[in-house]
Design an enzyme around this catalytic site. Structure first.
Site, PDB file in Angstrom:
ATOM      1  N   TYR A 264      45.095 -20.214-139.920  1.00 47.70           N
ATOM      2  CA  TYR A 264      44.752 -18.988-140.643  1.00 47.70           C
ATOM      3  C   TYR A 264      45.964 -18.067-140.787  1.00 47.70           C
ATOM      4  O   TYR A 264      46.772 -17.976-139.859  1.00 47.70           O
ATOM      5  CB  TYR A 264      43.632 -18.250-139.896  1.00 47.70           C
TER       6      TYR A 264
ATOM      7  N   TRP B 159      48.225 -14.894-143.448  1.00 44.89           N
ATOM      8  CA  TRP B 159      48.647 -14.330-144.728  1.00 44.89           C
ATOM      9  C   TRP B 159      49.951 -14.950-145.204  1.00 44.89           C
ATOM     10  O   TRP B 159      50.973 -14.280-145.347  1.00 44.89           O
ATOM     11  CB  TRP B 159      48.773 -12.813-144.615  1.00 44.89           C
TER      12      TRP B 159
HETATM   13  P1  PGD Z   1      50.909 -12.247-140.631  1.00 45.03           P
HETATM   14  O1  PGD Z   1      51.791 -11.374-139.845  1.00 45.03           O
HETATM   15  O2  PGD Z   1      50.694 -11.891-142.055  1.00 45.03           O
HETATM   16  O3  PGD Z   1      49.544 -12.231-139.834  1.00 45.03           O
HETATM   17  O4  PGD Z   1      47.216 -12.273-139.139  1.00 45.03           O
HETATM   18  P2  PGD Z   1      48.289 -13.174-139.911  1.00 45.03           P
HETATM   19  O5  PGD Z   1      48.484 -14.381-139.083  1.00 45.03           O
HETATM   20  O6  PGD Z   1      47.908 -13.355-141.317  1.00 45.03           O
HETATM   21  O7  PGD Z   1      51.392 -13.744-140.490  1.00 45.03           O
HETATM   22  C1  PGD Z   1      51.737 -14.552-141.570  1.00 45.03           C
HETATM   23  C2  PGD Z   1      52.833 -15.474-141.103  1.00 45.03           C
HETATM   24  O8  PGD Z   1      53.056 -16.443-142.132  1.00 45.03           O
HETATM   25  C3  PGD Z   1      54.160 -14.764-140.863  1.00 45.03           C
HETATM   26  O9  PGD Z   1      54.714 -15.142-139.648  1.00 45.03           O
HETATM   27  C4  PGD Z   1      55.024 -15.210-142.054  1.00 45.03           C
HETATM   28  O10 PGD Z   1      56.404 -15.273-141.761  1.00 45.03           O
HETATM   29  C5  PGD Z   1      54.459 -16.592-142.329  1.00 45.03           C
HETATM   30  N1  PGD Z   1      54.671 -17.077-143.704  1.00 45.03           N
HETATM   31  C6  PGD Z   1      54.614 -16.348-144.850  1.00 45.03           C
HETATM   32  N2  PGD Z   1      54.853 -17.142-145.907  1.00 45.03           N
HETATM   33  C7  PGD Z   1      55.078 -18.379-145.429  1.00 45.03           C
HETATM   34  C8  PGD Z   1      55.373 -19.613-146.053  1.00 45.03           C
HETATM   35  O11 PGD Z   1      55.485 -19.735-147.270  1.00 45.03           O
HETATM   36  N3  PGD Z   1      55.522 -20.702-145.233  1.00 45.03           N
HETATM   37  C9  PGD Z   1      55.390 -20.613-143.879  1.00 45.03           C
HETATM   38  N4  PGD Z   1      55.527 -21.734-143.171  1.00 45.03           N
HETATM   39  N5  PGD Z   1      55.116 -19.438-143.264  1.00 45.03           N
HETATM   40  C10 PGD Z   1      54.965 -18.356-144.034  1.00 45.03           C
HETATM   41  C11 PGD Z   1      46.684 -11.144-139.687  1.00 45.03           C
HETATM   42  C12 PGD Z   1      45.271 -10.965-139.141  1.00 45.03           C
HETATM   43  O12 PGD Z   1      45.340 -10.175-137.950  1.00 45.03           O
HETATM   44  C13 PGD Z   1      44.369 -10.337-140.074  1.00 45.03           C
HETATM   45  S1  PGD Z   1      44.399 -10.858-141.703  1.00 45.03           S
HETATM   46  C14 PGD Z   1      43.465  -9.406-139.706  1.00 45.03           C
HETATM   47  S2  PGD Z   1      42.465  -8.638-140.843  1.00 45.03           S
HETATM   48  C15 PGD Z   1      43.222  -9.049-138.320  1.00 45.03           C
HETATM   49  N6  PGD Z   1      43.393  -7.648-138.110  1.00 45.03           N
HETATM   50  C16 PGD Z   1      43.462  -7.173-136.863  1.00 45.03           C
HETATM   51  C17 PGD Z   1      43.140  -5.828-136.521  1.00 45.03           C
HETATM   52  O13 PGD Z   1      42.775  -4.999-137.370  1.00 45.03           O
HETATM   53  N7  PGD Z   1      43.260  -5.469-135.228  1.00 45.03           N
HETATM   54  C18 PGD Z   1      43.628  -6.337-134.267  1.00 45.03           C
HETATM   55  N8  PGD Z   1      43.701  -5.945-132.996  1.00 45.03           N
HETATM   56  N9  PGD Z   1      43.951  -7.606-134.575  1.00 45.03           N
HETATM   57  C19 PGD Z   1      43.881  -8.062-135.818  1.00 45.03           C
HETATM   58  N10 PGD Z   1      44.201  -9.341-136.087  1.00 45.03           N
HETATM   59  C20 PGD Z   1      44.055  -9.935-137.397  1.00 45.03           C
HETATM   60  P1  PGD Z   2      42.161  -0.799-141.086  1.00 47.98           P
HETATM   61  O1  PGD Z   2      43.469  -0.132-141.252  1.00 47.98           O
HETATM   62  O2  PGD Z   2      41.998  -1.750-139.961  1.00 47.98           O
HETATM   63  O3  PGD Z   2      41.882  -1.475-142.502  1.00 47.98           O
HETATM   64  O4  PGD Z   2      41.494  -3.162-144.195  1.00 47.98           O
HETATM   65  P2  PGD Z   2      40.675  -2.358-143.094  1.00 47.98           P
HETATM   66  O5  PGD Z   2      39.712  -1.488-143.807  1.00 47.98           O
HETATM   67  O6  PGD Z   2      40.158  -3.270-142.089  1.00 47.98           O
HETATM   68  O7  PGD Z   2      41.012   0.293-140.935  1.00 47.98           O
HETATM   69  C1  PGD Z   2      40.768   1.265-141.940  1.00 47.98           C
HETATM   70  C2  PGD Z   2      40.460   2.592-141.319  1.00 47.98           C
HETATM   71  O8  PGD Z   2      39.357   2.471-140.430  1.00 47.98           O
HETATM   72  C3  PGD Z   2      41.600   3.152-140.488  1.00 47.98           C
HETATM   73  O9  PGD Z   2      41.986   4.403-141.032  1.00 47.98           O
HETATM   74  C4  PGD Z   2      41.029   3.301-139.090  1.00 47.98           C
HETATM   75  O10 PGD Z   2      41.460   4.470-138.435  1.00 47.98           O
HETATM   76  C5  PGD Z   2      39.544   3.376-139.358  1.00 47.98           C
HETATM   77  N1  PGD Z   2      38.708   2.990-138.225  1.00 47.98           N
HETATM   78  C6  PGD Z   2      39.018   2.251-137.132  1.00 47.98           C
HETATM   79  N2  PGD Z   2      37.944   2.116-136.324  1.00 47.98           N
HETATM   80  C7  PGD Z   2      36.925   2.784-136.920  1.00 47.98           C
HETATM   81  C8  PGD Z   2      35.557   3.013-136.578  1.00 47.98           C
HETATM   82  O11 PGD Z   2      35.039   2.535-135.571  1.00 47.98           O
HETATM   83  N3  PGD Z   2      34.825   3.776-137.442  1.00 47.98           N
HETATM   84  C9  PGD Z   2      35.354   4.322-138.586  1.00 47.98           C
HETATM   85  N4  PGD Z   2      34.575   5.056-139.359  1.00 47.98           N
HETATM   86  N5  PGD Z   2      36.637   4.103-138.929  1.00 47.98           N
HETATM   87  C10 PGD Z   2      37.407   3.342-138.119  1.00 47.98           C
HETATM   88  C11 PGD Z   2      42.463  -4.012-143.789  1.00 47.98           C
HETATM   89  C12 PGD Z   2      42.997  -4.828-144.973  1.00 47.98           C
HETATM   90  O12 PGD Z   2      44.218  -4.207-145.363  1.00 47.98           O
HETATM   91  C13 PGD Z   2      43.189  -6.202-144.544  1.00 47.98           C
HETATM   92  S1  PGD Z   2      41.881  -6.974-143.764  1.00 47.98           S
HETATM   93  C14 PGD Z   2      44.361  -6.824-144.733  1.00 47.98           C
HETATM   94  S2  PGD Z   2      44.467  -8.460-144.251  1.00 47.98           S
HETATM   95  C15 PGD Z   2      45.533  -6.175-145.308  1.00 47.98           C
HETATM   96  N6  PGD Z   2      46.426  -5.715-144.267  1.00 47.98           N
HETATM   97  C16 PGD Z   2      47.314  -4.736-144.480  1.00 47.98           C
HETATM   98  C17 PGD Z   2      48.384  -4.418-143.571  1.00 47.98           C
HETATM   99  O13 PGD Z   2      48.547  -5.073-142.519  1.00 47.98           O
HETATM  100  N7  PGD Z   2      49.201  -3.370-143.886  1.00 47.98           N
HETATM  101  C18 PGD Z   2      49.057  -2.655-145.022  1.00 47.98           C
HETATM  102  N8  PGD Z   2      49.891  -1.627-145.280  1.00 47.98           N
HETATM  103  N9  PGD Z   2      48.066  -2.943-145.892  1.00 47.98           N
HETATM  104  C19 PGD Z   2      47.187  -3.923-145.649  1.00 47.98           C
HETATM  105  N10 PGD Z   2      46.188  -4.162-146.535  1.00 47.98           N
HETATM  106  C20 PGD Z   2      45.063  -5.015-146.167  1.00 47.98           C
END
Ligand code: PGD
Ligand code: PGD
Length: 821
Positions: A155, A157
């Site tokens: 999994y 991005w």
């Molecule tokens: P990235 O840092 O985007 O995080 O987790 P995710 O694993 O998606 O990692 C992408 C990796 O892919 C990077 O190391 C990048 O260098 C590599 N990469 C990019 N392009 C390529 C390519 O073309 N080839 C290869 N081989 N590698 C590549 C994100 C995940 O974290 C997500 S999506 C969410 S929504 C979750 N959010 C939270 C959260 O809100 N709070 C906590 N505590 N934890 C989370 N974990 C989750």
């Molecule tokens: P977060 O920043 O985790 O984003 O989208 P998602 O909506 O999950 O949370 C949004 C807001 O929720 C924050 O302002 C946080 O303070 C608030 N929040 C946290 N806990 C609570 C709660 O219990 N109640 C309420 N009401 N609010 C709460 C994430 C989306 O963003 C995803 S999934 C991905 S994979 C992408 N990730 C990124 C990223 O890593 N960085 C950027 N700049 N942009 C992204 N876009 C996408």
């Protein structure tokens, strides 16, 4: 000061000054000049337009080296992260050569000890050797354990691109070579995407929203409920068009009300001067119930909507009124739990019912234990207000993601590389006898700990396979997964861990075999613009030659397949450009069928993009509009065809953690009373998860060289913590250092430590050693949201925080552990 930063409303003035001066100090100021302004540029040097998760950009190349980056001239709101894109090509964290963990190489590969994983003791090997090792290990595991021995549900991005889609390429490889266990769902919406089909008949979280032009015209109150689009719409799963920013500005100019319900004063709240209402984290369901109770008891609910379009409101009412459990969910009851005064909740109920209200939710609220309930209750509240399917009201689960609500163009889509399933369509069936063919993606650690163990998932009961080999590309599980120390321990069960990446992430550092991938700027590809708007197709042109010995993932997988006699099946004998022309041909045929004026491939490649027109009808798109117009002709995909406030299907599952109607559960963690602070691990402003954390962009936000942690002044004062201090944040699961920012942007009792900070153990040989940089997932709770969704609970953590005394350990991970080899 650059044009790009002046356009960024996502930065407050104070933050903007900090960011722009730090960028200048880092030498970025010259490197992000808008194209055509860099006079020092010699004739013959090139400017190449390409694209990535952060947008379309122009990169200048001098003597084969990319020297500056500028956003596409038509980008209405370039991401402030763009300078990091350039830096990621040359960052000291680049993986330049194939590497094998010394012990793995010298002590029998899969039989070698596994304790030295993560210590950085790697040996450089030739590509031939690396491919030989990988191919032999895939064959060994397939022969000895069958496909269930391989987990490749990698999994993450990965970079956009229809061809170099490394996750699909991994699946294609594994399907070509005999099958594998995959991952179902994602970390973003694990709970919501499983419950929503029961409630509204589809995933919903990845659906186009009622269009922004309609909101601007019709919505009276726009509520961002745990959603921060100004921050999160910087990036797109594909290539962003950044449509949301102008719409937000226009909405603000109407003078109508915007409310942000969030324990943090978000960038959106700051940009639009929203009313900020701050509940305690994880109490949103109680807050929604309190509002719903007022709506119901004051007769403000829409009975006709509930009886025509919904199923089961009558079975939910006894819970709302307390008839079924003795607890009326009054505003007073909710206020006690969420910390928002009862009068405010009542005021919100009357406001929501008194005009057109759009409840736009983000996803953090469902990344918690019992996370399924938040979105279900939000839909229920919206149903009670009776505005679903109208031009300015209802609910939206994707306004904060990829500029949801930006009207969809009348475009076409290019083709994409396939995962090779047709080569062996039966693979999952053979796997089913040996364990699940795919597991809910966030249950990976439990899978490793508990081979053969049974688990529930959305009404099914399955068993975990016995994993021997894990193969990851395009993701960073040693960042994204919860409870890092437990994970590292569980991973010791894995005999071989293979990773492709272009940077030395914690995941790469914990691998046995590390293969250096190219960034997307070192290869050719193409992608759609705008996940929802589909506003065009863009060429992702190669900007520079691969760094070091990096190879693109397709070539790496092709070499592995060739070693095992399956090259033709994998490559189909086609080159990169032949694949791209084929994908473009699919769009060309579709364009012809729609009578669109469409360039041929050569003209497209020369021009670099094709943009599509937006038809008026799509500017007037109303989510659930068809359903509301005629629910019999356009039923939802639920068993009743209606919005299900009570689900018989869920009732039949008999899950104790997901009842048959929306229900409040208190926040849950097993850390105990010594850890009173709730940890808000939202997504970062200055990164995409962990991506770009390894670049100099980090210096624009790091505090004292550590990940920033925001704490309320009262909590800081009670602990003798001052702005800029290094703090230790800890609980029963682990401990991290962070740099403190004292601010009332967060509420008392809640600290903010964003996800994505690179894990930097101060002593990788000692389990649980202090993380010197600030990976929040050292602290988080690795439990499923419920038996229904089995999503991750990244937002569930309680911790304590104290000022760090003494000499802090060095952050060692922003470097190449094998430098000099
Ligand atoms: P990235 O840092 O985007 O995080 O987790 P995710 O694993 O998606 O990692 C992408 C990796 O892919 C990077 O190391 C990048 O260098 C590599 N990469 C990019 N392009 C390529 C390519 O073309 N080839 C290869 N081989 N590698 C590549 C994100 C995940 O974290 C997500 S999506 C969410 S929504 C979750 N959010 C939270 C959260 O809100 N709070 C906590 N505590 N934890 C989370 N974990 C989750
Ligand atoms: P977060 O920043 O985790 O984003 O989208 P998602 O909506 O999950 O949370 C949004 C807001 O929720 C924050 O302002 C946080 O303070 C608030 N929040 C946290 N806990 C609570 C709660 O219990 N109640 C309420 N009401 N609010 C709460 C994430 C989306 O963003 C995803 S999934 C991905 S994979 C992408 N990730 C990124 C990223 O890593 N960085 C950027 N700049 N942009 C992204 N876009 C996408």
């Amino acid at each position: 000061m650059t044009d790009m930063h002046m356009k960024s409303p996502s930065l407050t003035r104070r933050r903007f000054l900090t960011a722009s001066s730090s960028l200048a100090a880092l030498g970025f100021a010259g490197s992000i000049m808008p194209m055509g302004m860099n006079k020092a540029f010699a004739a013959g040097d090139q400017t190449i337009q390409s694209a990535c998760h952060w947008g379309i950009f122009n990169m200048s190349v001098k003597d084969g080296r990319a020297v500056s980056i500028a956003p596409w001239e038509k980008d209405p709101h370039p991401s402030p992260q763009l300078p990091g894109v350039l830096d990621s090509i040359y960052s000291p964290t680049r993986i330049r050569y194939p590497m094998v963990r010394r012990s793995y190489l010298e002590n029998g590969g899969p039989k070698a000890e596994r304790d030295s994983r993560g210590t950085g003791d790697f040996v450089r090997v030739s590509w031939d050797k690396a491919i030989e090792l990988v191919a032999a290990e895939i064959k060994r595991v397939q022969d000895e354990h069958g496909p269930s021995g391989i987990f490749a549900g990698s999994y993450g991005w990965k970079s956009p691109g229809k061809f170099h889609n490394c996750r699909t390429l991994l699946a294609r490889t594994m399907n070509t070579l005999g099958g594998y266990v995959g991952g179902t769902g994602d970390y973003s919406t694990g709970a919501a995407q499983v419950i929503m089909p029961h409630v509204v008949g589809g995933l919903e979280v990845y659906s186009q929203q009622t269009s922004w032009p309609l909101l601007i015209e019709n919505t009276d109150t726009l509520v961002f409920w745990g959603a921060d689009p100004v921050k999160t719409c910087q990036i797109d799963w594909l290539v962003p068009e950044h449509g949301v920013y102008d719409y937000l500005k226009q909405f603000k100019e109407t003078g109508k009300k915007v409310i942000c319900i969030d324990p943090y004063r978000s960038e959106t709240a700051q940009m639009v001067d929203a009313d900020w209402i701050a509940p305690k984290p994880h109490t949103d369901v109680a807050m929604m119930l309190g509002i719903a109770h007022t709506v119901y008891s004051e007769g403000l609910h829409d009975e006709e909507f509930l009886s025509t379009y919904c199923y089961g409101f009558d079975m939910f009412v006894p819970y709302l009124t307390g008839e079924s459990d003795g607890t009326p969910k009054t505003a007073e009851w909710a206020a006690e739990i969420c910390g928002v005064p009862a009068d405010k909740l009542k005021e919100l109920a009357r406001l929501f019912a008194g005009g057109n209200t759009m409840l736009a939710s983000g996803w953090s609220l469902q990344r918690i234990r019992y996370g399924e309930q938040s979105h279900w209750m939000l839909v229920t509240l919206a149903a009670m207000l009776g505005q679903i399917g109208t031009p300015g009201g209802g609910f939206g689960l994707s306004y904060h993601y990829c500029s949801g609500g930006t009207p969809t163009a009348n475009g076409v889509s290019v083709g994409a590389i396939g995962d090779g399933k047709t080569i062996d369509a039966n693979a999952p069936e053979w796997l089913a006898s040996e364990g699940a063919a795919s597991i809910p993606v966030a249950r990976i650690v439990e899978m490793l700990e508990n081979p053969g163990g049974e688990f529930d998932f959305n009404g099914k009961r399955q068993a975990y396979p016995d994993t021997k080999l894990v193969y990851w590309v395009g993701g960073n599980p040693f960042c994204h997964h919860q409870d890092r120390n437990r994970m590292i321990e569980a991973w010791k069960k894995v005999e071989t861990f293979i990773v492709h990446d272009f940077q030395w992430t914690a995941t790469a550092r914990h691998a046995d075999i590390v293969l250096p991938a190219t960034t997307s700027y070192e290869r050719n590809d193409m992608e759609q613009i705008g996940s929802y708007s589909n506003s065009g197709i863009v060429a992702m042109k190669k900007v520079v030659e691969p760094i070091g010995e990096a190879r693109n993932d397709f070539d790496i997988f092709a070499a592995i397949c060739a070693k095992l006699g399956k090259e033709q099946e994998f490559t189909e004998g086609k080159s990169e450009m032949e694949w791209l022309k084929g994908f473009y041909g699919i769009a060309e045929s579709a364009a012809k069928a729609k009578n669109l004026d469409f360039p041929n491939f050569d003209d497209f490649w020369k021009e670099g993009l094709v943009l599509f027109d937006v038809p008026q009808a799509n500017k007037e798109f109303i989510r659930f509009g068809d359903f509301v117009e005629d629910p019999l002709l356009n039923p939802l995909g639920t068993p009743t065809g209606l919005i299900e406030i009570y689900s018989k299907a869920i009732e039949r599952m008999k899950y104790d953690d997901c009842p048959a109607h929306p229900t409040y559960f208190p926040p849950e963690d097993d850390t105990g009373p010594d850890y009173p602070m709730q940890v808000n691990s939202a997504h970062p402003h200055g990164r995409l998860h962990s991506q770009l954390c390894g670049t100099s962009l980090r210096e624009t936000y790091a505090i004292n060289g550590r990940e920033p942690c925001v704490i309320h002044p009262d909590d800081a004062a009670a602990r003798g913590i001052s702005d800029g201090d290094i703090v230790r944040v800890f609980n029963t699961r682990g401990q991290v250092l962070a740099g403190v920012r004292v601010s009332d942007e967060t509420i008392p009792g809640v600290i903010r430590l964003d996800e994505g900070g690179w894990y930097s153990p101060s002593d990788p040989t000692k389990p649980g050693s202090l993380d010197a940089y600030g990976d929040v997932n050292v602290l988080t709770f690795d439990v499923p949201t419920s038996k229904l969704g089995q999503g991750n609970c990244g937002h569930s953590a309680f911790a304590q925080i104290e000022k760090f005394e003494g000499t802090p350990p060095e952050v060692t991970v922003f470097s190449d552990p094998a430098a000099g080899q």
